[in-house]
Enzyme design. Structure first.
Site, PDB file in Angstrom:
ATOM      1  N   TYR A  15      -4.108   3.791   8.690  1.00 51.50           N
ATOM      2  CA  TYR A  15      -5.465   3.278   8.948  1.00 51.50           C
ATOM      3  C   TYR A  15      -5.888   3.585  10.376  1.00 51.50           C
ATOM      4  O   TYR A  15      -5.788   4.737  10.810  1.00 51.50           O
ATOM      5  CB  TYR A  15      -5.533   1.774   8.633  1.00 51.50           C
ATOM      6  CG  TYR A  15      -4.756   1.421   7.393  1.00 51.50           C
ATOM      7  CD1 TYR A  15      -5.186   1.905   6.159  1.00 51.50           C
ATOM      8  CD2 TYR A  15      -3.583   0.683   7.432  1.00 51.50           C
ATOM      9  CE1 TYR A  15      -4.478   1.630   5.003  1.00 51.50           C
ATOM     10  CE2 TYR A  15      -2.870   0.401   6.282  1.00 51.50           C
ATOM     11  CZ  TYR A  15      -3.320   0.880   5.075  1.00 51.50           C
ATOM     12  OH  TYR A  15      -2.614   0.611   3.949  1.00 51.50           O
TER      13      TYR A  15
ATOM     14  N   TYR B  45      -5.207  -2.707  -9.677  1.00 46.87           N
ATOM     15  CA  TYR B  45      -4.981  -2.522  -8.230  1.00 46.87           C
ATOM     16  C   TYR B  45      -3.954  -3.541  -7.702  1.00 46.87           C
ATOM     17  O   TYR B  45      -3.046  -3.187  -6.957  1.00 46.87           O
ATOM     18  CB  TYR B  45      -6.313  -2.646  -7.473  1.00 46.87           C
ATOM     19  CG  TYR B  45      -6.137  -2.681  -5.969  1.00 46.87           C
ATOM     20  CD1 TYR B  45      -5.931  -1.508  -5.244  1.00 46.87           C
ATOM     21  CD2 TYR B  45      -6.126  -3.894  -5.282  1.00 46.87           C
ATOM     22  CE1 TYR B  45      -5.733  -1.544  -3.874  1.00 46.87           C
ATOM     23  CE2 TYR B  45      -5.936  -3.935  -3.910  1.00 46.87           C
ATOM     24  CZ  TYR B  45      -5.738  -2.758  -3.213  1.00 46.87           C
ATOM     25  OH  TYR B  45      -5.522  -2.801  -1.851  1.00 46.87           O
TER      26      TYR B  45
ATOM     27  N   SER C 292       0.793  -1.243   0.000  1.00 48.90           N
ATOM     28  CA  SER C 292       0.000   0.000   0.000  1.00 48.90           C
ATOM     29  C   SER C 292       0.819   1.284   0.000  1.00 48.90           C
ATOM     30  O   SER C 292       0.239   2.374  -0.128  1.00 48.90           O
ATOM     31  CB  SER C 292      -0.937   0.013   1.197  1.00 48.90           C
ATOM     32  OG  SER C 292      -1.925  -0.945   1.008  1.00 48.90           O
TER      33      SER C 292
ATOM     34  N   VAL D 148       1.554  -3.766   3.686  1.00 44.82           N
ATOM     35  CA  VAL D 148       1.591  -5.066   4.365  1.00 44.82           C
ATOM     36  C   VAL D 148       2.808  -5.922   3.983  1.00 44.82           C
ATOM     37  O   VAL D 148       2.970  -7.018   4.498  1.00 44.82           O
ATOM     38  CB  VAL D 148       0.284  -5.889   4.208  1.00 44.82           C
ATOM     39  CG1 VAL D 148      -0.877  -5.228   4.917  1.00 44.82           C
ATOM     40  CG2 VAL D 148      -0.037  -6.163   2.748  1.00 44.82           C
TER      41      VAL D 148
ATOM     42  N   LYS E 219       0.145   3.355  -2.943  1.00 48.17           N
ATOM     43  CA  LYS E 219      -1.099   4.127  -3.068  1.00 48.17           C
ATOM     44  C   LYS E 219      -0.821   5.637  -3.052  1.00 48.17           C
ATOM     45  O   LYS E 219      -1.658   6.433  -3.472  1.00 48.17           O
ATOM     46  CB  LYS E 219      -2.086   3.721  -1.962  1.00 48.17           C
ATOM     47  CG  LYS E 219      -2.580   2.282  -2.187  1.00 48.17           C
ATOM     48  CD  LYS E 219      -3.413   1.702  -1.046  1.00 48.17           C
ATOM     49  CE  LYS E 219      -3.802   0.260  -1.380  1.00 48.17           C
ATOM     50  NZ  LYS E 219      -4.399  -0.471  -0.263  1.00 48.17           N
TER      51      LYS E 219
HETATM   52  N1  GLN Z   1      -2.527  -5.658  -1.394  1.00 47.85           N
HETATM   53  C1  GLN Z   1      -2.979  -5.459  -0.064  1.00 47.85           C
HETATM   54  C2  GLN Z   1      -4.479  -5.644   0.022  1.00 47.85           C
HETATM   55  O1  GLN Z   1      -5.156  -5.220  -0.876  1.00 47.85           O
HETATM   56  C3  GLN Z   1      -2.558  -4.092   0.386  1.00 47.85           C
HETATM   57  C4  GLN Z   1      -2.903  -3.815   1.816  1.00 47.85           C
HETATM   58  C5  GLN Z   1      -1.896  -2.948   2.553  1.00 47.85           C
HETATM   59  O2  GLN Z   1      -0.713  -2.894   2.209  1.00 47.85           O
HETATM   60  N2  GLN Z   1      -2.336  -2.354   3.626  1.00 47.85           N
HETATM   61  O3  GLN Z   1      -5.003  -6.222   0.928  1.00 47.85           O
END
Ligand code: GLN
Length: 308
Positions: free
Chosen positions: A244, A192, A67, A262, A70
């Site tokens: 988050y 995505y 993420s 993650v 993003k």
């Molecule tokens: N690819 C992961 C998901 O969609 C990304 C989540 C993250 O890094 N917080 O669950």
């Protein structure tokens, strides 16, 4: 003026302290391919806007940035769409898990912010509509603005996410039902999952995100990535939403805008001064790097160099 803090010493001191912590957390097994990573990896890289580099451990090893990417997709979408983007995604903290569905129904399919999965999926929809070749164009954008040529998607991770991404399919279908996805769910999620599978090292990340520390311009490549005003706004969203339901914890203890993934990576920005990336794959219950959070807390505390 050059930054004279002895980061090298701070990194080894803080890393040694963190290595004595209880070895808590787990790698992100819900995406099986991420579960194959050596959980003991640990890297740190800091690059100042004056282009000084400080590093520690596995700082040049590439990993799944998940993420963290993003922030790149938001930057590109803002560049292409401007403030109209905010009609389809908010900029408020969610206070919920990154893959949560609960707010979407109350809020008519408009995700709280671009960093929770739902918000990032909407941003992907915008990019799929706006770019000729979304996957190639996104990578080119990151490579050109950062000056780093060897950045790629990991197709094994993409496959693994597709096989197990039930929640992301649920989020995308739900938003489609509210009319907040213009393209087909499979097409948006393919993009995505590629976005999440990008591999970069701590060194790459510190270099690629330097535009957020230097008013929208990457001083290494001298490219204007985004306007100064939008760079400030992206930093503010990172501060409020980058972790988050743990965004408060990170602001409280580390005091920098940041974004986690993650894969165990975290990027953090000190506007006007530096970018720092850390990597340690074991995650806490909120999906943020357990030791990565501790490293950054220790580093900004020891250097007395946070934004507050
Ligand atoms: N690819 C992961 C998901 O969609 C990304 C989540 C993250 O890094 N917080 O669950």
């Amino acid at each position: 003026m050059k930054d004279v803090i002895d980061y090298q010493k701070i990194f080894s001191d803080v890393a040694s302290k963190v290595s004595k912590m209880d070895d808590l957390g787990n790698v992100a097994c819900y995406i099986p391919e991420l579960g194959t990573v050596n959980p003991n990896k640990l890297g740190i890289h800091l690059t100042t806007v004056d282009q000084l580099h400080f590093h520690f451990g596995d700082a040049t090893e590439k990993f799944s940035i998940q993420s963290i990417s993003k922030v790149f997709s938001l930057t590109l979408a803002l560049k292409l769409k401007g403030d109209k983007l905010w009609e389809r995604v908010g900029y408020e903290p969610s206070g919920c898990a990154f893959n949560s569905l609960v707010q979407l129904e109350h809020e008519n399919g408009i995700p709280r912010n671009p960093f929770i999965n739902a918000g990032a999926i909407v941003i992907c929809d915008v990019l799929v509509s706006s770019l000729d070749n979304p996957k190639d164009d996104l990578l080119d954008f990151i490579k050109c603005t950062s000056g780093i040529d060897d950045i790629s998607y990991n197709e094994k991770v993409v496959h693994s996410e597709k096989e197990t991404g039930y929640r992301n399919y649920a989020l995308a279908n739900f938003m489609k039902s509210f009319g907040n996805l213009n393209n087909e769910v499979d097409c948006v999620l393919d993009f995505y999952f590629h976005l999440c599978s990008i591999e970069m090292s701590c060194k790459d990340l510190a270099q690629a995100f330097l535009y957020l520390a230097d008013a929208g311009v990457n001083p290494i490549t001298n490219t204007t990535v985004i306007t100064a005003r939008r760079s400030k706004r992206i930093n503010s969203i990172m501060q409020m939403c980058g972790f988050y339901d743990e965004a408060g914890e990170f602001a409280f203890k580390t005091g920098l805008p940041g974004k986690s993934g993650v894969g165990g990576g975290i990027i953090a920005v000190h506007p006007g001064k530096y970018c720092i990336a850390v990597w340690s794959p074991k995650l806490n219950k909120n999906g943020n790097s357990y030791k990565g959070m501790a490293l950054l807390e220790g580093i900004t505390t020891r250097s007395n160099n946070s934004i507050f």
